[in-house]
Design a protein around this motif. Structure first.
Motif, PDB file in Angstrom:
ATOM      1  N   UNK A   1       2.838 -26.515  32.941  1.00 18.74           N
ATOM      2  CA  UNK A   1       1.782 -26.789  31.971  1.00 18.74           C
ATOM      3  C   UNK A   1       2.260 -27.743  30.875  1.00 18.74           C
ATOM      4  N   UNK A   2       3.506 -27.587  30.466  1.00 21.02           N
ATOM      5  CA  UNK A   2       4.007 -28.387  29.339  1.00 21.02           C
ATOM      6  C   UNK A   2       4.013 -29.881  29.667  1.00 21.02           C
TER       7      UNK A   2
ATOM      8  N   UNK B   1      -1.233 -35.394  26.945  1.00 22.18           N
ATOM      9  CA  UNK B   1      -2.599 -35.863  27.178  1.00 22.18           C
ATOM     10  C   UNK B   1      -3.685 -34.936  26.641  1.00 22.18           C
ATOM     11  N   UNK B   2      -3.277 -33.749  26.189  1.00 20.82           N
ATOM     12  CA  UNK B   2      -4.283 -32.733  25.871  1.00 20.82           C
ATOM     13  C   UNK B   2      -5.222 -33.173  24.757  1.00 20.82           C
ATOM     14  N   UNK B   3      -4.657 -33.759  23.726  1.00 23.67           N
ATOM     15  CA  UNK B   3      -5.498 -34.169  22.601  1.00 23.67           C
ATOM     16  C   UNK B   3      -6.504 -35.241  23.053  1.00 23.67           C
ATOM     17  N   UNK B   4      -6.018 -36.176  23.878  1.00 24.87           N
ATOM     18  CA  UNK B   4      -6.903 -37.234  24.382  1.00 24.87           C
ATOM     19  C   UNK B   4      -8.052 -36.649  25.200  1.00 24.87           C
TER      20      UNK B   4
ATOM     21  N   UNK C   1      -6.266 -24.780  25.190  1.00 20.96           N
ATOM     22  CA  UNK C   1      -6.421 -23.685  26.142  1.00 20.96           C
ATOM     23  C   UNK C   1      -6.102 -24.163  27.560  1.00 20.96           C
ATOM     24  N   UNK C   2      -6.103 -23.214  28.490  1.00 19.11           N
ATOM     25  CA  UNK C   2      -5.680 -23.631  29.822  1.00 19.11           C
ATOM     26  C   UNK C   2      -6.731 -24.472  30.528  1.00 19.11           C
ATOM     27  N   UNK C   3      -7.968 -24.418  30.082  1.00 18.64           N
ATOM     28  CA  UNK C   3      -8.962 -25.328  30.648  1.00 18.64           C
ATOM     29  C   UNK C   3      -8.581 -26.783  30.335  1.00 18.64           C
ATOM     30  N   UNK C   4      -8.076 -26.971  29.117  1.00 19.13           N
ATOM     31  CA  UNK C   4      -7.657 -28.320  28.724  1.00 19.13           C
ATOM     32  C   UNK C   4      -6.519 -28.806  29.622  1.00 19.13           C
ATOM     33  N   UNK C   5      -5.523 -27.959  29.764  1.00 17.91           N
ATOM     34  CA  UNK C   5      -4.381 -28.320  30.615  1.00 17.91           C
ATOM     35  C   UNK C   5      -4.842 -28.587  32.040  1.00 17.91           C
ATOM     36  N   UNK C   6      -5.713 -27.726  32.536  1.00 14.75           N
ATOM     37  CA  UNK C   6      -6.159 -27.878  33.928  1.00 14.75           C
ATOM     38  C   UNK C   6      -6.976 -29.157  34.115  1.00 14.75           C
ATOM     39  N   UNK C   7      -7.764 -29.528  33.113  1.00 11.19           N
ATOM     40  CA  UNK C   7      -8.502 -30.792  33.204  1.00 11.19           C
ATOM     41  C   UNK C   7      -7.533 -31.971  33.226  1.00 11.19           C
ATOM     42  N   UNK C   8      -6.536 -31.914  32.350  1.00 12.63           N
ATOM     43  CA  UNK C   8      -5.541 -32.988  32.322  1.00 12.63           C
ATOM     44  C   UNK C   8      -4.790 -33.046  33.651  1.00 12.63           C
TER      45      UNK C   8
END
Length: 591
Positions: free
Chosen positions: A259-260, A265-268, A324-331
């Motif tokens: 995940x890390x 890219x998470x903020x973008x 959240x993990x949705x953000x990570x998963x989208x990235x």
RNA sequence: GCGCGCGUAGCUCAACUGGAUAGAGCGUCGGUCUCCGAAGCCGAAGGUUGUGGGUUCAACUCCCGCCGCGCGCACCA
């Protein structure tokens, strides 16, 4: 080409000749459920007739008149409401085995349209022991990726480990204040687990402690060098644990992008979602809400409370600024598409995360509609492992079962059985057999049930040598290998494929089943269900054993019979070995 | 409460585009080793597929109601 595929092509041609506009992709030929009807059947004409309001038997008669399959089949029979029954000519069966003996195929066809498929599985968490639950994702995922590769797809495996998240605030606090260095050196994961448990308990009752932990997390996320270094060390220690377990399991990954990896890219992602109006601010957090394009019942972004449909959004940024993990998963989806251009991404994850994946897939489709059309996103879910008591599988003391301990116990139990049955074998030999059998038993027991249902964990059942178990399959394989040992040709290969000539009923049954290996593999790939292959191999082993009981091989009266049967044995062993390998299970020569 | 999933032989589980008489194993009962490995093989018994309707030439499979169990329902993943 395998006979049933040849027949299928001719059948499709015949249907097209009668009904030029018909879609024949669903016109399939499949093994008969009962041999009394024949070897293969097609029931597709009934569906075709129904769609056109035609008389199915009439259509069948017309199609059969145009059907040219005499080189493989006896005259085709129309039965019941409009079934077509095909019986293989003995020459066609011999020919199919002979071509396999020549090495032209192993009863399956590599796909005509290879796809690039990302398989995301296992995904353990840093600083936590891998436990019995991980066997499911790891075993199913590995079996799927192996089967897909065997069929010729371009597979990329990626272990999306949980190396980021709120747990690290507590872990950092524990590390700084109560770390026991010697204990960490002895068993790093146990020590990290101890830290987490203590701090977590404190946080439950003490808001000040919770705040401290949060501050450590904030510092980590802000890039504080000390916290980053500690986090890095925890990750390295955990990876060592993972590597040990994966090495025992024989599982490898092409990539381990935790995940890390996606942090930059998470903020973008969130900014872009906001800009496009897909996400909006709510109570200080940022969340993706329903766009109203689905009926409420099918909309994962809605939930019903007391008769009213209210929003159930997917959070992409917490009110404290964390993601959240949705953000990570989208990235992650974005990265995978840009990096590997897959046609398919498979997530082998617990069924309970179903709602998350529904939201994720919909959110991605709204975020990147064009990209989303190029890829099939699939959640391959699975059920829980239960104890005999019908509750989730735990140790006697009520703790989760650690995966390492589980594998140890499997080998110990299996060693006891192997030693008992083989008092003559050396201890080293027994140990190696026990390792393979024990591991196979655990893996096979996990792959055998329909993955969506919960199943009951039972040592006695999975290690039994009777019934649908790994030991039974390995035993069947080792009996074949024993024939070639006795022949003093352990490296036997079929020198003269033309000797294959099958006559005895048990030979025919076994040989016909070999022909269906590809259907089992395709079933695994199409439905993401390894249990199809398990059941196929169990039937194969059973049919071999019946053959073995009834048809002498080394003691056959005629040399020609003996050579033909040796070839049949060899092909059976090869399919068993290949099939088990596709499940991630090793074979042994002797047990 | 709402949603999702499940309910198949005494037990644990199968059942391939809706397809022909719902199959295995365990357990029970019986048969089978002067014969390539008996950890095996062969046979018997065991079912209104939770329940009530519906669609269909055909339903474990699809649709609706009910009963029971499990899971999930923003700032964990």
């Amino acid at each position: 080409m395998l006979p049933y595929l040849s027949i299928q092509l001719r059948l499709q041609a015949a249907v097209r000749a009668i009904l030029p506009e018909a879609d024949v992709t669903a016109v399939l030929v499949r093994p008969c459920p009962d041999p009394k009807f024949g070897d293969y059947q097609s029931n597709a004409l009934m569906a075709v007739a129904k769609a056109r309001k035609m008389n199915p038997r009439q259509l069948a008669t017309e199609v059969v008149a145009k059907l040219e399959v005499a080189e493989w089949c006896e005259p085709v029979e129309i039965a019941g409401a409009g079934f077509l029954n095909f019986r293989l000519k003995p020459t066609a069966l011999d020919a199919a085995l002979q071509s396999a003996a020549r090495g032209e195929h192993l009863f399956f066809a590599r796909t005509a349209q290879p796809r690039t498929i990302v398989v995301d599985f296992s995904s353990p968490n840093v600083a936590k022991p891998m436990h019995v639950g991980h066997i499911r994702s790891t075993g199913i995922g590995d079996a799927l990726q192996r089967s897909l590769r065997l069929l010729g797809h371009h597979v990329i495996t990626d272990n999306h480990i949980g190396d980021w998240g709120t747990a690290f605030g507590k872990l950092l606090l524990g590390w700084k204040q109560i770390l026991d260095r010697p204990a960490l050196a002895r068993d790093a994961i146990a020590e990290l687990e101890r830290l987490y448990k203590i701090i977590n308990t404190e946080c439950d009752t003490n808001p000040a402690r919770l705040e401290e932990a949060k501050q450590e997390l904030v510092k980590l996320q802000a890039g504080d060098p000390e916290n980053l270094a500690i986090w890095q060390e925890m990750t390295v220690l955990s990876q060592k644990q993972f590597d040990t377990i994966y090495s025992r399991l024989g599982v490898k990954f092409d990539h381990t992008l935790g995940e890390s990896f996606y942090n930059p890219w998470l903020n973008d992602v969130v900014v872009d979602l906001l800009r496009r109006g897909i996400a909006r601010e709510s109570a200080g957090a940022v969340a993706v809400f329903s766009d109203g394009s689905l009926p409420p019942k099918e909309d994962p972004f809605l939930v019903n409370r007391d008769g009213e449909w209210i929003p159930d959004p997917a959070l992409v940024r917490k009110s404290d600024g964390g993601f959240n993990y949705t953000t990570t998963d989208l990235a992650t989806v974005d990265y995978r598409l840009k990096t590997w251009s897959p046609q398919e991404i498979i997530y082998v994850v617990d069924d309970r995360q179903g709602p998350h994946f529904k939201k994720l897939f919909l959110a991605f489709a709204r975020w990147q509609p064009d990209a989303a059309k190029t890829v099939k996103l699939v959640h391959v879910g699975f059920g829980k492992i239960m104890g005999d008591d019908g509750k989730p599988f735990k140790t006697r003391s009520g703790d989760t079962v650690k995966l390492g301990d589980l594998l140890d116990e499997a080998e110990e139990r299996s060693l006891k059985l192997v030693t008992e049955k083989n008092p003559d074998l050396s201890p080293e030999r027994c140990r190696e057999i026990a390792r393979v059998v024990g591991l196979a038993a655990v893996k096979y027991a996990d792959l055998l049930p329909n993955r969506q249902s919960d199943y009951v964990f039972s040592w006695d059942k999975m290690l039994a040598f009777t019934g649908n178990t790994a030991p039974y399959l390995l035993y069947a394989y080792s009996r074949i290998r024993s024939i070639f040992r006795k022949l003093e040709q352990p490296d036997f290969s079929i020198a003269h494929p033309e000797v294959i000539h099958l006559l005895a009923p048990e030979e025919l049954v076994l040989a016909k089943h070999l022909l269906n290996f590809g259907l089992a593999l395709e079933g695994v790939a199409d439905e993401y269900r390894p249990n199809f292959l398990c059941n196929y191999l169990y039937e194969l082993a059973g049919k071999f054993t019946s053959f073995y009981e009834n048809c002498p091989v080394l003691k056959a009266e005629a040399t020609a019979t003996r050579d033909s049967r040796l070839a049949l044995c060899h092909l059976t062993a090869t399919v068993l070995k290949q099939g088990l390998a596709a499940l991630g299970i090793e074979t042994i020569e002797q047990m």
